[in-house]
Scaffold this motif. Structure first.
Motif, mmCIF file in Angstrom:
data_model
loop_
_atom_site.group_PDB
_atom_site.id
_atom_site.type_symbol
_atom_site.label_atom_id
_atom_site.label_comp_id
_atom_site.label_asym_id
_atom_site.label_seq_id
_atom_site.Cartn_x
_atom_site.Cartn_y
_atom_site.Cartn_z
ATOM 1 N N TYR A 33 -2.636 -4.595 -13.831
ATOM 2 C CA TYR A 33 -1.252 -4.136 -13.940
ATOM 3 C C TYR A 33 -0.330 -5.323 -14.249
ATOM 4 C CZ TYR A 33 -3.378 -0.521 -10.970
ATOM 5 O OH TYR A 33 -4.203 0.440 -10.447
ATOM 6 N N TYR A 35 3.801 -6.292 -13.930
ATOM 7 C CA TYR A 35 5.098 -5.936 -13.386
ATOM 8 C C TYR A 35 6.099 -7.034 -13.758
ATOM 9 C CZ TYR A 35 2.662 -2.634 -10.265
ATOM 10 O OH TYR A 35 1.903 -1.610 -9.745
ATOM 11 N N PHE A 45 7.365 -1.781 -12.938
ATOM 12 C CA PHE A 45 6.078 -1.587 -13.592
ATOM 13 C C PHE A 45 6.219 -1.694 -15.107
ATOM 14 C CE2 PHE A 45 1.995 0.226 -14.517
ATOM 15 C CZ PHE A 45 2.196 1.123 -15.558
ATOM 16 N N TYR A 101 -7.001 1.512 -3.267
ATOM 17 C CA TYR A 101 -5.910 1.429 -4.230
ATOM 18 C C TYR A 101 -5.129 0.126 -4.140
ATOM 19 C CZ TYR A 101 -6.541 6.470 -4.802
ATOM 20 O OH TYR A 101 -7.050 7.713 -5.065
ATOM 21 N N GLU A 102 -5.499 -0.749 -3.213
ATOM 22 C CA GLU A 102 -4.705 -1.961 -3.049
ATOM 23 C C GLU A 102 -4.684 -2.787 -4.326
ATOM 24 O OE1 GLU A 102 -6.091 -0.925 1.055
ATOM 25 O OE2 GLU A 102 -7.328 -1.736 -0.546
ATOM 26 N N GLN A 103 -3.501 -3.270 -4.653
ATOM 27 C CA GLN A 103 -3.343 -4.155 -5.792
ATOM 28 C C GLN A 103 -3.091 -5.572 -5.276
ATOM 29 O OE1 GLN A 103 -0.447 -2.645 -8.617
ATOM 30 N NE2 GLN A 103 -1.273 -0.571 -8.479
ATOM 31 N N TYR A 104 -3.771 -6.533 -5.877
ATOM 32 C CA TYR A 104 -3.652 -7.926 -5.474
ATOM 33 C C TYR A 104 -2.949 -8.690 -6.579
ATOM 34 C CZ TYR A 104 -6.732 -6.612 -1.716
ATOM 35 O OH TYR A 104 -7.246 -5.995 -0.606
ATOM 36 N N PHE A 105 -1.890 -9.405 -6.198
ATOM 37 C CA PHE A 105 -1.019 -10.026 -7.168
ATOM 38 C C PHE A 105 -1.318 -11.498 -7.395
ATOM 39 C CE2 PHE A 105 2.345 -6.978 -8.174
ATOM 40 C CZ PHE A 105 2.087 -5.984 -7.256
ATOM 41 N N PHE B 34 2.139 1.120 0.706
ATOM 42 C CA PHE B 34 1.708 -0.264 0.842
ATOM 43 C C PHE B 34 2.850 -1.127 1.374
ATOM 44 C CE2 PHE B 34 -2.150 0.317 -1.606
ATOM 45 C CZ PHE B 34 -1.853 1.424 -2.364
ATOM 46 N N TYR B 36 3.819 -5.220 1.518
ATOM 47 C CA TYR B 36 3.510 -6.557 1.021
ATOM 48 C C TYR B 36 4.504 -7.537 1.621
ATOM 49 C CZ TYR B 36 0.497 -4.749 -2.763
ATOM 50 O OH TYR B 36 -0.507 -4.166 -3.491
ATOM 51 N N PHE B 46 -0.687 -8.810 -0.047
ATOM 52 C CA PHE B 46 -0.990 -7.507 0.546
ATOM 53 C C PHE B 46 -1.088 -7.598 2.070
ATOM 54 C CE2 PHE B 46 -2.705 -3.399 1.091
ATOM 55 C CZ PHE B 46 -3.777 -3.493 1.958
ATOM 56 N N THR B 49 -2.254 -0.838 3.874
ATOM 57 C CA THR B 49 -2.175 0.446 3.188
ATOM 58 C C THR B 49 -2.211 1.546 4.231
ATOM 59 O OG1 THR B 49 -3.501 -0.445 1.373
ATOM 60 C CG2 THR B 49 -3.127 1.927 1.401
ATOM 61 N N LEU B 87 8.075 -6.103 1.230
ATOM 62 C CA LEU B 87 8.180 -5.069 0.200
ATOM 63 C C LEU B 87 7.353 -3.849 0.581
ATOM 64 C CD1 LEU B 87 7.619 -7.367 -2.919
ATOM 65 C CD2 LEU B 87 9.803 -6.512 -2.079
ATOM 66 N N PHE B 91 2.289 4.904 -3.979
ATOM 67 C CA PHE B 91 1.355 5.241 -5.045
ATOM 68 C C PHE B 91 1.207 6.752 -4.978
ATOM 69 C CE2 PHE B 91 -1.437 4.072 -8.204
ATOM 70 C CZ PHE B 91 -2.768 4.364 -7.967
ATOM 71 N N LEU B 99 2.509 1.380 -8.977
ATOM 72 C CA LEU B 99 3.178 1.311 -7.682
ATOM 73 C C LEU B 99 4.683 1.354 -7.935
ATOM 74 C CD1 LEU B 99 1.288 -1.503 -5.716
ATOM 75 C CD2 LEU B 99 1.140 0.960 -5.378
#
Lengths: 114, 111
Positions: A33, A35, A45, A101-105, B34, B36, B46, B49, B87, B91, B99
C-alpha cells in the motif's frame, strides 16, 4: 527480521520535475500500500497492490501519479511534473493478508517541492 | 464512506496520570480496527488489531477496547516515553482494501 524500507528518506525537487519513490516490502508480504501524510492531515490512501496487480487505485489524486510493482516485491511511486501541493511524507506499508490484516509501515519519504 | 474521528486532538498528562483516547468510527462492515503509534519523523508502528465488539487487547501500559461505534486506548500510569501521536484506523467491507485513518491524538507525558 527486516521491515519495510523506503528510499530516499528525503527528496527535494523543483516544481515541474519528475520523482520516483521506492518501497521494499517485508519479504513474503503479498499486499503493498502507498499512503500520503500531509501536515495536519491524516494518512491518505493512494494505491493498493496485490502481487503485481493494482486492484485499487482510487486514492491517486491525479494522472500525474502512477505506481508499479515488479516481481511481487519492490514498488515505485512516480510523480510527474511535481507541484508544491505534492509536498508530503509518502508512506509505504505491506501486509501478509493470508495471516492477518495488519499493515506494517516503512519510515516514509519526505518530499519537498520548491 | 468509512470515517474515523479521534479525540482529543492533543492531550498532556503528567507521568503516572492515567487517561483514555477515543476513536469513533462509521464503517460498512468492520473487518478490523487498528491502533498505531507514530513518533516524529517515523512511520506508524503497529500496536493492536481489534475485530469485534467486546474485544480487548493489552500491551504494557496500553489497553485497547472496542464497541460497535468506538474504540478506546487506555493508558495506565504513562511514562514520558509514551509520548507520541496515536492513530486509529478502520478496515471495512466496502470493497476497498485501504485503511481509513483518523487524524490522531498527540500525547505528551511530562516527567
Amino acid at each position: 527480521g527486516a521491515g519495510v524500507s523506503q528510499s530516499p528518506s528525503n527528496k527535494v525537487t523543483e516544481k515541474g520535475k519528475d520523482v520516483e519513490l521506492r518501497c521494499d516490502p517485508i519479504s513474503g508480504h503479498t499486499a503493498l500500500y502507498w499512503y500520503r501524510q500531509s501536515l495536519g492531515q491524516g494518512l491518505e490512501f493512494l494505491i493498493y497492490f496485490q502481487g503485481n496487480s493494482a486492484p485499487d487505485k482510487s486514492g491517486l489524486p491525479s494522472d500525474r501519479f502512477s505506481a508499479e510493482r515488479t516481481g511481487g516485491s519492490v514498488s515505485t511511486l512516480t510523480i510527474q511534473r511535481t507541484q508544491q501541493e505534492d509536498s508530503a511524507v509518502y508512506l509505504c506499508a505491506s501486509s501478509s493478508k493470508t495471516v492477518s490484516y495488519e499493515q506494517y509501515f516503512g519510515p516514509g519519504t519526505r518530499l519537498t517541492v520548491t | 464512506e468509512d470515517q474515523v474521528t479521534q479525540s482529543p486532538e492533543a492531550l498532556r498528562l503528567q507521568e503516572g496520570e492515567s487517561s483514555s483516547l477515543n476513536c469513533s468510527y462509521t464503517v460498512s462492515g468492520l473487518r478490523g480496527l487498528f491502533w498505531y503509534r507514530q513518533d516524529p519523523g517515523k512511520g506508524p508502528e503497529f500496536l493492536f488489531t481489534l475485530y469485534s465488539a467486546g474485544e480487548e487487547k493489552e500491551k504494557e501500559r496500553l489497553k485497547a477496547t472496542l464497541t460497535k461505534k468506538e474504540s478506546f486506548l487506555h493508558i495506565t500510569a504513562p511514562k514520558p516515553e509514551d509520548s507520541a501521536t496515536y492513530l486509529c484506523a478502520v478496515f471495512g467491507q466496502g470493497g476497498s482494501e485501504k485503511l481509513v485513518f483518523g487524524k490522531g491524538t498527540k500525547l505528551t507525558v511530562n516527567p
